[in-house]
Design an enzyme around this catalytic site. Structure first.
Site, PDB file in Angstrom:
ATOM      1  N   ASN A 100       0.889  -1.262  -0.388  1.00  0.00           N
ATOM      2  CA  ASN A 100      -0.191   0.448   0.056  1.00  0.00           C
ATOM      3  C   ASN A 100       0.844   1.489   0.271  1.00  0.00           C
ATOM      4  O   ASN A 100      -0.245   2.404  -0.270  1.00  0.00           O
ATOM      5  CB  ASN A 100      -0.984   0.033   1.060  1.00  0.00           C
ATOM      6  CG  ASN A 100      -1.178   1.545   1.929  1.00  0.00           C
ATOM      7  OD1 ASN A 100      -2.942   1.747   0.653  1.00  0.00           O
ATOM      8  ND2 ASN A 100      -0.942   2.063   2.660  1.00  0.00           N
ATOM      9  N   LYS A 150       2.681   3.556 -10.983  1.00  0.00           N
ATOM     10  CA  LYS A 150       1.048   3.157 -10.464  1.00  0.00           C
ATOM     11  C   LYS A 150       0.435   2.059 -11.519  1.00  0.00           C
ATOM     12  O   LYS A 150       0.254   0.284 -12.047  1.00  0.00           O
ATOM     13  CB  LYS A 150      -0.328   3.617 -10.756  1.00  0.00           C
ATOM     14  CG  LYS A 150      -0.019   4.159  -8.978  1.00  0.00           C
ATOM     15  CD  LYS A 150       0.126   2.842  -7.903  1.00  0.00           C
ATOM     16  CE  LYS A 150      -0.057   3.554  -6.614  1.00  0.00           C
ATOM     17  NZ  LYS A 150       0.681   3.165  -5.896  1.00  0.00           N
ATOM     18  N   ALA A 190       3.025   6.506 -14.262  1.00  0.00           N
ATOM     19  CA  ALA A 190       3.696   5.270 -15.104  1.00  0.00           C
ATOM     20  C   ALA A 190       3.724   4.080 -13.632  1.00  0.00           C
ATOM     21  O   ALA A 190       3.903   3.569 -14.086  1.00  0.00           O
ATOM     22  CB  ALA A 190       4.143   6.425 -14.973  1.00  0.00           C
ATOM     23  N   TYR A 193       3.675   9.649 -11.138  1.00  0.00           N
ATOM     24  CA  TYR A 193       3.105   8.354 -10.320  1.00  0.00           C
ATOM     25  C   TYR A 193       2.067   7.937 -11.145  1.00  0.00           C
ATOM     26  O   TYR A 193       1.904   6.569 -10.343  1.00  0.00           O
ATOM     27  CB  TYR A 193       2.269   9.228  -9.236  1.00  0.00           C
ATOM     28  CG  TYR A 193       1.130   9.198  -8.774  1.00  0.00           C
ATOM     29  CD1 TYR A 193       1.364   8.362  -6.831  1.00  0.00           C
ATOM     30  CD2 TYR A 193       0.311   8.796  -8.472  1.00  0.00           C
ATOM     31  CE1 TYR A 193       1.077   7.312  -6.504  1.00  0.00           C
ATOM     32  CE2 TYR A 193      -0.955   7.956  -8.063  1.00  0.00           C
ATOM     33  CZ  TYR A 193      -0.889   7.759  -6.623  1.00  0.00           C
ATOM     34  OH  TYR A 193      -1.059   7.083  -5.839  1.00  0.00           O
TER      35      TYR A 193
END
Length: 236
Positions: free
Chosen positions: A83, A151, A149, A147
């Protein structure tokens, strides 16, 4: 949700456990019967979990020994929830290389290493579930280009690792959009307004709503779900 599903037992590790989504995931898994071990960068007295490890996930070389220590102290992993994430809202044209590297390190490389180490424990222990918390930005792109990319990388890892570790380990993901917790509260008014304008439910998700999806995915009710990243976006 815990009351509607088979009660679990075993060790569940949640990275980014001190954040809004991470804390909610810890609650849902604890309610389901897991012994939850949180991992985050914050000082131990900030984190309320009885089992907690302080770690910086950008220090990749230390991650195998982190999970090994948890195994030695608590037992083999049944669940890993990747997470933790890094988000830099600096405009892309001004984003410095160090921040780019940290984003890709925490959001992709650490996810891969932790998943690999966890899968090894799970296979030895009879099986388990890995959940990668991605983002709708990984499917649709984002004004935070690195960010998004990163994910997308996490979503690709979910598909690949699900094939690699089947049938002993399921690998799944969730892709939230706007969440009214954690990094979601740090978005600029412009970005937040754009999300809400496009969201049919006209609000962001609560952290608990995202955590409930994670709780379902690790449960026996999702025993044939693997390789999939589930959108949690209010119809966006």
């Amino acid at each position: 949700m815990a009351g509607t599903l088979a009660r679990a037992a075993g060790i569940a590790v949640v990275t980014g456990s001190a954040g809004g989504i991470g804390s909610a995931i810890c609650d849902v898994l604890a309610e389901a019967g897991y012994r939850v071990v949180g991992v985050d960068r914050v000082e131990p007295d900030v984190q309320s979990l009885p089992d907690y490890r302080q770690a910086d996930l950008s220090e990749l070389e230390a991650l195998p020994s982190l999970l090994a220590a948890i195994r030695d102290d608590c037992g083999p992993l049944a669940v890993l929830v990747n997470n933790a994430a890094h988000l830099d809202q600096t405009p892309f044209a001004e984003l410095d290389p160090a921040s780019m590297v940290r984003t890709l390190t925490v959001n992709v490389a650490a996810v891969a290493i932790l998943a690999r180490e966890a899968a090894s424990q799970m296979i030895a222990g009879g099986g388990g579930v890995i959940v990668n918390v991605a983002s709708i930005a990984g499917k649709r792109g984002s004004s935070q280009a690195l960010y998004g990319a990163s994910k997308a990388g996490a979503i690709s890892l979910t598909k690949t690792l699900a094939r690699l570790y089947a049938p002993n380990v399921r690998v799944v993901g969730v892709a939230p959009a706007l969440v009214e917790a954690g990094m979601g509260t740090q978005l600029s008014p412009e970005v937040r307004g754009a999300f809400l304008a496009q969201t049919p439910m006209a609000r962001g998700a609560t952290a608990r709503e995202v955590a409930n999806v994670v709780g379902f995915l690790v449960s026996p009710a999702a025993s044939y779900v693997s390789g999939e990243t589930v959108d949690v976006h209010g119809g966006l």
